[in-house]
Write an enzyme that holds these catalytic residues in place. Structure first.
Site, PDB file in Angstrom:
ATOM      1  N   HIS A 160       0.844  -1.187   0.000  1.00 56.19           N
ATOM      2  CA  HIS A 160       0.000   0.000   0.000  1.00 56.19           C
ATOM      3  C   HIS A 160       0.883   1.242   0.000  1.00 56.19           C
ATOM      4  O   HIS A 160       2.095   1.166   0.151  1.00 56.19           O
ATOM      5  CB  HIS A 160      -0.948   0.011   1.201  1.00 56.19           C
ATOM      6  CG  HIS A 160      -0.284   0.201   2.521  1.00 56.19           C
ATOM      7  ND1 HIS A 160      -0.836   0.921   3.541  1.00 56.19           N
ATOM      8  CD2 HIS A 160       0.907  -0.231   3.002  1.00 56.19           C
ATOM      9  CE1 HIS A 160      -0.036   0.919   4.598  1.00 56.19           C
ATOM     10  NE2 HIS A 160       1.021   0.228   4.291  1.00 56.19           N
TER      11      HIS A 160
ATOM     12  N   CYS B 190       6.628   6.123   3.975  1.00 65.04           N
ATOM     13  CA  CYS B 190       5.432   5.316   3.701  1.00 65.04           C
ATOM     14  C   CYS B 190       4.568   5.932   2.612  1.00 65.04           C
ATOM     15  O   CYS B 190       3.592   5.330   2.174  1.00 65.04           O
ATOM     16  CB  CYS B 190       4.625   5.113   4.978  1.00 65.04           C
ATOM     17  SG  CYS B 190       5.516   4.135   6.208  1.00 65.04           S
TER      18      CYS B 190
ATOM     19  N   HIS C  36       4.847   0.259  -0.528  1.00 65.36           N
ATOM     20  CA  HIS C  36       5.694  -0.626   0.266  1.00 65.36           C
ATOM     21  C   HIS C  36       4.815  -1.747   0.799  1.00 65.36           C
ATOM     22  O   HIS C  36       3.595  -1.643   0.773  1.00 65.36           O
ATOM     23  CB  HIS C  36       6.369   0.143   1.413  1.00 65.36           C
ATOM     24  CG  HIS C  36       5.414   0.692   2.414  1.00 65.36           C
ATOM     25  ND1 HIS C  36       4.680   1.843   2.190  1.00 65.36           N
ATOM     26  CD2 HIS C  36       5.026   0.227   3.631  1.00 65.36           C
ATOM     27  CE1 HIS C  36       3.897   2.084   3.241  1.00 65.36           C
ATOM     28  NE2 HIS C  36       4.081   1.113   4.121  1.00 65.36           N
TER      29      HIS C  36
ATOM     30  N   HIS D 176       3.872  -5.211   3.560  1.00 61.55           N
ATOM     31  CA  HIS D 176       3.892  -5.756   4.922  1.00 61.55           C
ATOM     32  C   HIS D 176       3.409  -7.202   4.893  1.00 61.55           C
ATOM     33  O   HIS D 176       2.634  -7.589   4.024  1.00 61.55           O
ATOM     34  CB  HIS D 176       2.933  -4.985   5.840  1.00 61.55           C
ATOM     35  CG  HIS D 176       3.277  -3.557   6.023  1.00 61.55           C
ATOM     36  ND1 HIS D 176       4.295  -3.129   6.840  1.00 61.55           N
ATOM     37  CD2 HIS D 176       2.728  -2.441   5.488  1.00 61.55           C
ATOM     38  CE1 HIS D 176       4.351  -1.812   6.804  1.00 61.55           C
ATOM     39  NE2 HIS D 176       3.419  -1.364   5.985  1.00 61.55           N
TER      40      HIS D 176
ATOM     41  N   ASP E 289      -5.090 -10.626   0.677  1.00 63.85           N
ATOM     42  CA  ASP E 289      -3.801 -11.315   0.533  1.00 63.85           C
ATOM     43  C   ASP E 289      -3.211 -11.134  -0.862  1.00 63.85           C
ATOM     44  O   ASP E 289      -3.892 -11.339  -1.872  1.00 63.85           O
ATOM     45  CB  ASP E 289      -3.957 -12.801   0.840  1.00 63.85           C
ATOM     46  CG  ASP E 289      -2.620 -13.510   0.967  1.00 63.85           C
ATOM     47  OD1 ASP E 289      -1.643 -12.881   1.427  1.00 63.85           O
ATOM     48  OD2 ASP E 289      -2.549 -14.706   0.624  1.00 63.85           O
ATOM     49  N   HIS E 290      -1.954 -10.736  -0.885  1.00 60.23           N
ATOM     50  CA  HIS E 290      -1.205 -10.496  -2.118  1.00 60.23           C
ATOM     51  C   HIS E 290      -1.893  -9.464  -3.015  1.00 60.23           C
ATOM     52  O   HIS E 290      -1.962  -9.621  -4.234  1.00 60.23           O
ATOM     53  CB  HIS E 290      -0.932 -11.801  -2.871  1.00 60.23           C
ATOM     54  CG  HIS E 290       0.137 -12.607  -2.216  1.00 60.23           C
ATOM     55  ND1 HIS E 290      -0.117 -13.422  -1.134  1.00 60.23           N
ATOM     56  CD2 HIS E 290       1.466 -12.692  -2.447  1.00 60.23           C
ATOM     57  CE1 HIS E 290       1.010 -13.990  -0.742  1.00 60.23           C
ATOM     58  NE2 HIS E 290       1.994 -13.558  -1.524  1.00 60.23           N
TER      59      HIS E 290
ATOM     60  N   GLU F 107       0.811  -4.717  11.886  1.00 60.73           N
ATOM     61  CA  GLU F 107       1.425  -4.295  10.628  1.00 60.73           C
ATOM     62  C   GLU F 107       2.893  -4.706  10.625  1.00 60.73           C
ATOM     63  O   GLU F 107       3.429  -5.155   9.614  1.00 60.73           O
ATOM     64  CB  GLU F 107       1.305  -2.784  10.472  1.00 60.73           C
ATOM     65  CG  GLU F 107       1.908  -2.269   9.181  1.00 60.73           C
ATOM     66  CD  GLU F 107       1.850  -0.768   9.107  1.00 60.73           C
ATOM     67  OE1 GLU F 107       1.226  -0.246   8.168  1.00 60.73           O
ATOM     68  OE2 GLU F 107       2.443  -0.107   9.978  1.00 60.73           O
TER      69      GLU F 107
END
Length: 148
Positions: free
Chosen positions: A21, A40, A46, A48, A86-87, A131
């Site tokens: 994100h 960020c 970037h 997580h 996810d992904h 996070e």
């Protein structure tokens, strides 16, 4: 108290998902975003590896001995968390985040709202989103209203 008396318990289950994100508010200028979000706010985003723990609360069923069947909770979490997040690029792949900044606080709210639609009424107690190992948000469905 007899074993068949109503007892309340909390049951938690965790999942981990990977997503990227960019922290960026459309309400701010590029300069203001950079100042507020720092690295960020990187235009390329970037990523997580988020860990989410969902806690439900209810009476222990005297027949099954469970607050909720873990298999059911696992399926609800798959639908509410893993499938949409996810992904994914949260900002580009998840419609919710086109108008909401993809902070961990808002990720927790998104997950809460998705789970609320699936779980039996009143059973969802808490959503906890890691996070990073250092940054954790806990959301229990609280809302504030203007003027309070």
């Amino acid at each position: 108290m007899s074993p068949r008396s109503a007892r309340l318990a909390r049951l938690s289950r965790s999942v981990t998902f990977s997503a990227c994100h960019r922290l960026h508010s459309k309400s701010l200028s590029d300069e203001e975003n950079l100042k507020l979000f720092g690295k960020c706010n990187n235009p390329n985003g970037h990523g997580h590896n988020y860990k989410v723990t969902v806690t439900v609360r209810g009476q222990i069923d005297p027949v099954s001995g469970m607050v909720m069947n873990l298999t059911d909770l696992k399926e609800y979490m798959q639908e509410a968390i893993m499938e949409p997040l996810d992904h994914k690029n949260l900002d580009k792949d998840v419609p919710y985040f086109t108008q909401v900044v993809s902070t961990t606080e808002n990720v927790a709210v998104f997950i809460w709202e998705n789970l609320q639609r699936l779980l039996p009424p009143g059973i969802l107690y808490k959503v906890k989103v890691h996070e990073t190992e250092q940054n954790v948000v806990v959301y229990k469905g609280e809302e504030t209203t203007a003027g309070k």
